[in-house]
Design an enzyme around this catalytic site. Structure first.
Site, PDB file in Angstrom:
ATOM      1  N   GLY A 129       0.446  -3.182  -3.065  1.00 33.60           N
ATOM      2  CA  GLY A 129       0.698  -4.524  -2.554  1.00 33.60           C
ATOM      3  C   GLY A 129       2.151  -4.862  -2.298  1.00 33.60           C
ATOM      4  N   SER A 130       2.993  -3.879  -1.985  1.00 31.18           N
ATOM      5  CA  SER A 130       4.401  -4.224  -1.739  1.00 31.18           C
ATOM      6  C   SER A 130       4.535  -5.118  -0.509  1.00 31.18           C
ATOM      7  CB  SER A 130       5.241  -2.954  -1.579  1.00 31.18           C
ATOM      8  OG  SER A 130       4.959  -2.292  -0.359  1.00 31.18           O
ATOM      9  N   ASN A 131       3.702  -4.918   0.504  1.00 32.83           N
ATOM     10  CA  ASN A 131       3.758  -5.816   1.672  1.00 32.83           C
ATOM     11  C   ASN A 131       3.268  -7.210   1.298  1.00 32.83           C
ATOM     12  OD1 ASN A 131       4.596  -4.561   4.376  1.00 32.83           O
ATOM     13  ND2 ASN A 131       3.331  -2.963   3.480  1.00 32.83           N
ATOM     14  N   ILE A 172     -12.077   0.305   7.007  1.00 35.26           N
ATOM     15  CA  ILE A 172     -12.335   0.142   8.440  1.00 35.26           C
ATOM     16  C   ILE A 172     -13.296  -1.026   8.602  1.00 35.26           C
ATOM     17  CG2 ILE A 172     -13.418   1.202  10.466  1.00 35.26           C
ATOM     18  CD1 ILE A 172     -12.312   3.887   9.490  1.00 35.26           C
ATOM     19  N   ASN A 209      -2.565  -7.171  10.857  1.00 32.31           N
ATOM     20  CA  ASN A 209      -2.523  -5.954  10.055  1.00 32.31           C
ATOM     21  C   ASN A 209      -1.185  -5.267  10.281  1.00 32.31           C
ATOM     22  OD1 ASN A 209      -3.542  -3.759   8.395  1.00 32.31           O
ATOM     23  ND2 ASN A 209      -3.747  -2.578  10.297  1.00 32.31           N
ATOM     24  N   HIS A 236       0.570  -1.474  10.227  1.00 33.88           N
ATOM     25  CA  HIS A 236       0.181  -0.058  10.281  1.00 33.88           C
ATOM     26  C   HIS A 236       1.466   0.779  10.317  1.00 33.88           C
ATOM     27  CE1 HIS A 236      -2.309   3.410  11.274  1.00 33.88           C
ATOM     28  NE2 HIS A 236      -1.431   3.710  12.216  1.00 33.88           N
ATOM     29  N   SER A 279       4.108  -1.005  12.756  1.00 34.27           N
ATOM     30  CA  SER A 279       3.660  -1.991  13.749  1.00 34.27           C
ATOM     31  C   SER A 279       2.831  -3.077  13.084  1.00 34.27           C
ATOM     32  CB  SER A 279       2.774  -1.308  14.806  1.00 34.27           C
ATOM     33  OG  SER A 279       3.434  -0.191  15.391  1.00 34.27           O
ATOM     34  N   GLU A 305     -11.023  -2.791  17.962  1.00 36.42           N
ATOM     35  CA  GLU A 305     -10.520  -1.413  18.088  1.00 36.42           C
ATOM     36  C   GLU A 305      -9.627  -1.078  16.893  1.00 36.42           C
ATOM     37  OE1 GLU A 305      -8.040  -0.783  21.487  1.00 36.42           O
ATOM     38  OE2 GLU A 305      -7.630   1.316  20.942  1.00 36.42           O
ATOM     39  N   LEU A 306      -9.930  -0.048  16.151  1.00 41.68           N
ATOM     40  CA  LEU A 306      -9.171   0.347  14.947  1.00 41.68           C
ATOM     41  C   LEU A 306      -7.695   0.483  15.282  1.00 41.68           C
ATOM     42  CD1 LEU A 306      -9.055   1.401  11.981  1.00 41.68           C
ATOM     43  CD2 LEU A 306      -9.233   3.702  12.951  1.00 41.68           C
ATOM     44  N   ASP A 307      -6.857  -0.271  14.554  1.00 44.99           N
ATOM     45  CA  ASP A 307      -5.392  -0.207  14.757  1.00 44.99           C
ATOM     46  C   ASP A 307      -5.039  -0.397  16.228  1.00 44.99           C
ATOM     47  OD1 ASP A 307      -5.270   2.501  12.366  1.00 44.99           O
ATOM     48  OD2 ASP A 307      -5.127   0.332  12.056  1.00 44.99           O
ATOM     49  N   GLN A 358      11.248  -1.091   6.241  1.00 45.44           N
ATOM     50  CA  GLN A 358      11.162  -1.820   7.515  1.00 45.44           C
ATOM     51  C   GLN A 358       9.906  -2.693   7.571  1.00 45.44           C
ATOM     52  OE1 GLN A 358      13.750  -1.838   9.590  1.00 45.44           O
ATOM     53  NE2 GLN A 358      14.644  -0.591   7.988  1.00 45.44           N
ATOM     54  N   GLU A 359       8.813  -2.209   6.987  1.00 44.93           N
ATOM     55  CA  GLU A 359       7.581  -3.019   6.952  1.00 44.93           C
ATOM     56  C   GLU A 359       7.849  -4.352   6.278  1.00 44.93           C
ATOM     57  OE1 GLU A 359       4.145  -0.996   5.393  1.00 44.93           O
ATOM     58  OE2 GLU A 359       4.846   0.920   6.152  1.00 44.93           O
TER      59      GLU A 359
HETATM   60  C1  GRF Z   1       1.992   0.841   3.705  1.00 52.78           C
HETATM   61  O1  GRF Z   1       2.585   1.981   4.281  1.00 52.78           O
HETATM   62  C2  GRF Z   1       1.245   0.095   4.776  1.00 52.78           C
HETATM   63  O2  GRF Z   1       1.792   0.269   6.062  1.00 52.78           O
HETATM   64  C3  GRF Z   1      -0.112   0.717   4.726  1.00 52.78           C
HETATM   65  O3  GRF Z   1      -0.360   0.843   3.342  1.00 52.78           O
HETATM   66  C4  GRF Z   1       0.886   1.275   2.728  1.00 52.78           C
HETATM   67  C5  GRF Z   1       1.019   0.687   1.353  1.00 52.78           C
HETATM   68  O4  GRF Z   1       1.247  -0.675   1.491  1.00 52.78           O
HETATM   69  N1  GRF Z   1      -1.084  -0.094   5.405  1.00 52.78           N
HETATM   70  P1  GRF Z   1       1.466  -1.660   0.211  1.00 52.78           P
HETATM   71  O5  GRF Z   1       2.632  -1.151  -0.581  1.00 52.78           O
HETATM   72  O6  GRF Z   1       0.183  -1.619  -0.604  1.00 52.78           O
HETATM   73  O7  GRF Z   1       1.750  -2.989   0.850  1.00 52.78           O
END
Ligand code: GRF
Length: 202
Positions: free
Chosen positions: A12-14, A94, A109, A111, A138, A145-147, A175-176
């Site tokens: 869950g870092s994002n 998915i 999302n 990716h 991205s 459509e997947l991604d 960068q994310e």
């Molecule tokens: C990240 O690379 C993200 O792009 C992908 O899952 C990976 C882990 O993400 N979808 P997170 O640290 O759990 O947010």
């Protein structure tokens, strides 16, 4: 105040960077209303709880062989929190039209590739195998459509000699964490133009 539900499967870092931007960022029009994981052991759940964000678990193992049943359970768990937007953040499932149509136009999302290249998994290994000189991530709207939904943002890093999938993933993840909060703010403001974070020193 807009409400954002964030779906995770892992660390869950994002999610953390999105939630921090909403909770601590200046003049953010939204707050995180829920963090939901399909995996009971997702490390991100404890991080969300530590930030005071309500959490939920809908375990896909409880819906073996029934993708649509799993997604109906997701919707039943999510909608009581009345989200205006859904952010998939490391949510490794998915999706079928059940979930996508329900949240059409308000689900994003992230990716870890420069879409449309490398949809699916193992994106960094595939970029390295292809000898690409740059890689990145991205953010897109989620469609059937997947991604493949409309691109909203990209961030690029230079591939360095000796890069491994792990070293590249680590640089892209930084960068994310810049890209997703910036794109969510723009999306909420109705701005659908592509945000391109050129960051070649990264
Ligand atoms: C990240 O690379 C993200 O792009 C992908 O899952 C990976 C882990 O993400 N979808 P997170 O640290 O759990 O947010």
């Amino acid at each position: 105040m807009k409400r954002v539900a964030i779906l995770i499967s892992g660390g869950g870092s994002n999610m953390v960077t999105l939630a921090r931007d909403m909770l601590e960022g200046a003049d953010h029009p939204a707050r995180p209303c829920l963090v939901l994981s399909n995996r009971p052991d997702a490390g991100g759940l404890a991080k969300a709880e530590a930030m005071g964000i309500p959490t939920a678990i809908v375990d896909h193992q409880d819906h073996k062989g029934d993708r649509e049943g799993f997604e109906r359970a997701l919707i039943a768990a999510i909608d009581p929190y009345q989200p205006d937007f859904i952010c998939l953040a490391g949510f490794m499932r998915i999706l079928t039209p059940v979930l996508i149509s329900h949240y059409e136009g308000r689900m994003l999302n992230i990716h870890p590739s420069l879409l449309p290249k490398y949809k699916g998994l193992h994106t960094h290994a595939r970029a390295l195998e292809a000898g690409d000189t740059e890689a990145g991530c991205s953010v897109h709207e989620v469609t059937a459509e997947l991604d493949g939904g409309p691109l909203l943002g990209q961030a690029r890093v230079r591939v360095k000699p000796g890069d491994t999938p792990g070293s590249l993933a680590a640089r892209v993840l930084v960068q994310e964490h810049q890209l997703y909060p910036a794109v969510l703010r723009r999306f909420m403001a109705g701005n659908r133009t592509l945000l391109d974070l050129e960051n070649h020193e990264a």
